[in-house]
Motif scaffolding. Structure first.
Motif, PDB file in Angstrom:
ATOM      1  N   TYR A  15       0.334  -1.508  -0.012  1.00  7.24           N
ATOM      2  CA  TYR A  15      -0.231  -0.174   0.212  1.00  7.24           C
ATOM      3  C   TYR A  15       0.590   1.309  -0.033  1.00  7.24           C
ATOM      4  CZ  TYR A  15      -3.920   3.350   1.411  1.00  7.24           C
ATOM      5  OH  TYR A  15      -3.984   4.606   1.681  1.00  7.24           O
ATOM      6  N   LEU A  16       1.788   0.865   0.705  1.00  3.61           N
ATOM      7  CA  LEU A  16       2.880   1.729   0.826  1.00  3.61           C
ATOM      8  C   LEU A  16       3.471   2.698  -0.680  1.00  3.61           C
ATOM      9  CD1 LEU A  16       4.584   2.343   4.226  1.00  3.61           C
ATOM     10  CD2 LEU A  16       2.783   4.288   3.635  1.00  3.61           C
ATOM     11  N   ARG A  17       3.981   1.502  -0.935  1.00  2.00           N
ATOM     12  CA  ARG A  17       4.270   1.778  -2.375  1.00  2.00           C
ATOM     13  C   ARG A  17       3.339   2.068  -3.269  1.00  2.00           C
ATOM     14  NH1 ARG A  17       6.847  -3.218  -0.962  1.00  2.00           N
ATOM     15  NH2 ARG A  17       4.852  -4.142  -1.927  1.00  2.00           N
ATOM     16  N   SER A  18       2.392   1.859  -3.553  1.00  2.00           N
ATOM     17  CA  SER A  18       1.256   2.144  -4.592  1.00  2.00           C
ATOM     18  C   SER A  18       1.081   3.607  -4.430  1.00  2.00           C
ATOM     19  CB  SER A  18       0.268   1.505  -4.427  1.00  2.00           C
ATOM     20  OG  SER A  18      -0.644   2.268  -3.178  1.00  2.00           O
ATOM     21  N   LEU A  19       0.915   4.759  -2.980  1.00  2.64           N
ATOM     22  CA  LEU A  19       0.846   5.988  -2.105  1.00  2.64           C
ATOM     23  C   LEU A  19       2.203   6.864  -3.594  1.00  2.64           C
ATOM     24  CD1 LEU A  19       0.857   6.521   1.403  1.00  2.64           C
ATOM     25  CD2 LEU A  19      -1.174   5.931  -0.057  1.00  2.64           C
ATOM     26  N   ALA A  20       2.495   6.736  -3.808  1.00  3.25           N
ATOM     27  CA  ALA A  20       3.750   7.931  -4.676  1.00  3.25           C
ATOM     28  C   ALA A  20       2.621   7.758  -6.484  1.00  3.25           C
ATOM     29  CB  ALA A  20       4.873   6.917  -4.772  1.00  3.25           C
ATOM     30  N   ASP A  21       2.355   6.674  -6.989  1.00  8.17           N
ATOM     31  CA  ASP A  21       1.309   6.497  -7.940  1.00  8.17           C
ATOM     32  C   ASP A  21       0.070   7.136  -7.963  1.00  8.17           C
ATOM     33  OD1 ASP A  21       3.933   5.454  -9.234  1.00  8.17           O
ATOM     34  OD2 ASP A  21       2.728   3.469  -8.899  1.00  8.17           O
ATOM     35  N   ARG A  22      -0.530   7.508  -6.510  1.00 10.80           N
ATOM     36  CA  ARG A  22      -1.643   7.994  -6.210  1.00 10.80           C
ATOM     37  C   ARG A  22      -1.599   9.096  -6.241  1.00 10.80           C
ATOM     38  NH1 ARG A  22      -5.973   4.975  -2.850  1.00 10.80           N
ATOM     39  NH2 ARG A  22      -5.938   2.677  -4.478  1.00 10.80           N
ATOM     40  N   VAL A  23      -0.933   9.733  -5.494  1.00  9.38           N
ATOM     41  CA  VAL A  23      -0.061  11.074  -5.749  1.00  9.38           C
ATOM     42  C   VAL A  23       0.432  12.115  -7.286  1.00  9.38           C
ATOM     43  CG1 VAL A  23       1.356  12.726  -4.388  1.00  9.38           C
ATOM     44  CG2 VAL A  23       0.473  10.857  -2.999  1.00  9.38           C
ATOM     45  N   ALA A  24       1.271  10.961  -7.568  1.00  7.93           N
ATOM     46  CA  ALA A  24       1.203  12.072  -8.750  1.00  7.93           C
ATOM     47  C   ALA A  24       0.038  12.097  -9.791  1.00  7.93           C
ATOM     48  CB  ALA A  24       2.356  10.640  -9.498  1.00  7.93           C
ATOM     49  N   GLY A  25      -0.570  10.728  -9.668  1.00  5.29           N
ATOM     50  CA  GLY A  25      -2.152  10.916 -10.323  1.00  5.29           C
ATOM     51  C   GLY A  25      -3.291  11.989  -9.592  1.00  5.29           C
ATOM     52  N   LEU A  26      -2.994  12.593  -8.590  1.00  2.00           N
ATOM     53  CA  LEU A  26      -3.486  13.566  -7.927  1.00  2.00           C
ATOM     54  C   LEU A  26      -2.510  14.742  -8.350  1.00  2.00           C
ATOM     55  CD1 LEU A  26      -3.918  12.347  -4.595  1.00  2.00           C
ATOM     56  CD2 LEU A  26      -5.920  13.296  -5.872  1.00  2.00           C
TER      57      LEU A  26
END
Length: 82
Positions: A15-26
């Motif tokens: 989950y923590l590793r996926s946050l970077a991609d989610r923030v980039a998407g935001l």
């Protein structure tokens, strides 16, 4: 450490590793002023952050979600732009 604990820790790490991609998407959604997309992602992060025990992620996501609901772009920008 039990198998269940290990599995939970592995899920939390993923989950923590996926946050970077989610923030980039935001950030991309913010640049395009796609507030519905920002709100939907924030809503997901609000719930999932809490589920995985990341209360800070959940709290920030809740603030972004509320800013979108209130139509306050500056509130969204505050959290999405470093």
């Amino acid at each position: 450490m039990t198998a269940n604990t290990l599995n939970l820790e592995q899920l939390r790490a993923r989950y923590l590793r996926s946050l970077a991609d989610r923030v980039a998407g935001l950030k991309l959604a913010l640049d395009a002023k796609r507030y519905d997309e920002i709100r939907a992602c924030a809503h997901q992060l609000h719930g999932s952050g809490r589920s995985y025990g990341f209360t800070a992620v959940s709290a920030i996501a809740a603030d972004i979600e509320q800013a979108c609901d209130d139509g306050v772009a500056q509130g969204v920008i505050t959290y999405c732009v470093p």
